[in-house]
Design a protein around this motif. Sequence first.
Motif, PDB file in Angstrom:
ATOM      1  N   ASP A  34      40.697  65.966  25.370  1.00 33.52           N
ATOM      2  CA  ASP A  34      41.736  66.183  26.369  1.00 33.52           C
ATOM      3  C   ASP A  34      42.708  67.270  25.919  1.00 33.52           C
ATOM      4  N   VAL A  35      43.123  67.225  24.663  1.00 38.42           N
ATOM      5  CA  VAL A  35      44.058  68.231  24.144  1.00 38.42           C
ATOM      6  C   VAL A  35      43.411  69.608  24.114  1.00 38.42           C
ATOM      7  N   ALA A  36      42.123  69.655  23.776  1.00 38.86           N
ATOM      8  CA  ALA A  36      41.437  70.939  23.664  1.00 38.86           C
ATOM      9  C   ALA A  36      41.171  71.585  25.018  1.00 38.86           C
ATOM     10  N   THR A  37      41.011  70.788  26.067  1.00 36.65           N
ATOM     11  CA  THR A  37      40.628  71.356  27.365  1.00 36.65           C
ATOM     12  C   THR A  37      41.765  71.462  28.364  1.00 36.65           C
ATOM     13  N   SER A  38      42.927  70.893  28.077  1.00 31.75           N
ATOM     14  CA  SER A  38      44.021  70.940  29.047  1.00 31.75           C
ATOM     15  C   SER A  38      45.046  72.000  28.652  1.00 31.75           C
ATOM     16  N   ALA A  39      45.725  72.490  29.645  1.00 30.54           N
ATOM     17  CA  ALA A  39      46.763  73.498  29.424  1.00 30.54           C
ATOM     18  C   ALA A  39      48.094  72.803  29.135  1.00 30.54           C
ATOM     19  N   ALA A  40      48.973  73.515  28.515  1.00 29.33           N
ATOM     20  CA  ALA A  40      50.300  72.964  28.225  1.00 29.33           C
ATOM     21  C   ALA A  40      51.083  72.823  29.527  1.00 29.33           C
ATOM     22  N   PRO A  41      51.857  71.768  29.679  1.00 28.06           N
ATOM     23  CA  PRO A  41      52.627  71.594  30.910  1.00 28.06           C
ATOM     24  C   PRO A  41      53.755  72.623  31.001  1.00 28.06           C
ATOM     25  N   ASN A  42      54.034  73.044  32.224  1.00 29.69           N
ATOM     26  CA  ASN A  42      55.114  73.979  32.474  1.00 29.69           C
ATOM     27  C   ASN A  42      56.351  73.175  32.864  1.00 29.69           C
ATOM     28  N   PRO A  43      57.385  73.135  32.012  1.00 27.55           N
ATOM     29  CA  PRO A  43      58.552  72.310  32.336  1.00 27.55           C
ATOM     30  C   PRO A  43      59.340  72.819  33.536  1.00 27.55           C
ATOM     31  N   PHE A  44      59.144  74.067  33.936  1.00 25.65           N
ATOM     32  CA  PHE A  44      59.883  74.615  35.069  1.00 25.65           C
ATOM     33  C   PHE A  44      59.240  74.255  36.401  1.00 25.65           C
ATOM     34  N   GLN A  45      57.993  73.783  36.392  1.00 26.39           N
ATOM     35  CA  GLN A  45      57.330  73.352  37.623  1.00 26.39           C
ATOM     36  C   GLN A  45      57.217  71.840  37.710  1.00 26.39           C
ATOM     37  N   ALA A  46      57.712  71.139  36.736  1.00 23.50           N
ATOM     38  CA  ALA A  46      57.635  69.680  36.731  1.00 23.50           C
ATOM     39  C   ALA A  46      58.666  69.099  37.699  1.00 23.50           C
ATOM     40  N   PRO A  47      58.340  67.985  38.324  1.00 25.65           N
ATOM     41  CA  PRO A  47      59.331  67.340  39.199  1.00 25.65           C
ATOM     42  C   PRO A  47      60.463  66.765  38.366  1.00 25.65           C
ATOM     43  N   PRO A  48      61.621  66.579  38.954  1.00 23.90           N
ATOM     44  CA  PRO A  48      62.731  66.011  38.194  1.00 23.90           C
ATOM     45  C   PRO A  48      62.423  64.585  37.760  1.00 23.90           C
ATOM     46  N   MET A  49      62.916  64.216  36.577  1.00 25.48           N
ATOM     47  CA  MET A  49      62.680  62.859  36.084  1.00 25.48           C
ATOM     48  C   MET A  49      63.425  61.837  36.929  1.00 25.48           C
ATOM     49  N   LEU A  50      64.631  62.140  37.300  1.00 21.18           N
ATOM     50  CA  LEU A  50      65.427  61.278  38.172  1.00 21.18           C
ATOM     51  C   LEU A  50      65.874  62.098  39.367  1.00 21.18           C
ATOM     52  N   ALA A  51      65.443  61.696  40.552  1.00 23.18           N
ATOM     53  CA  ALA A  51      65.814  62.420  41.760  1.00 23.18           C
ATOM     54  C   ALA A  51      66.588  61.490  42.688  1.00 23.18           C
TER      55      ALA A  51
END
Length: 59
Positions: free
Chosen positions: A24-41
């Motif tokens: 999973d670590v080898a095949t997935s891309a790093a998450p983009n924190p600027f496109q992530a939904p807010p943790m608390l909305a």
Amino acid sequence: MMRGSRYLVALAMLLFIGGLMLLDVATSAAPNPFQAPPMLALGSGQASGGAHCASLPTD
């Protein structure tokens, strides 16, 4: 005899789960924190989009 087979099965499962994690670590891309939904909305009007609470009826 039974005790050795339990350790063998436990070791095989740990190796399998570790292998899945490495794959999973080898095949997935790093998450983009600027496109992530807010943790608390709270009160923002944004609906949740990926959890079990998102499948509630919207009548």
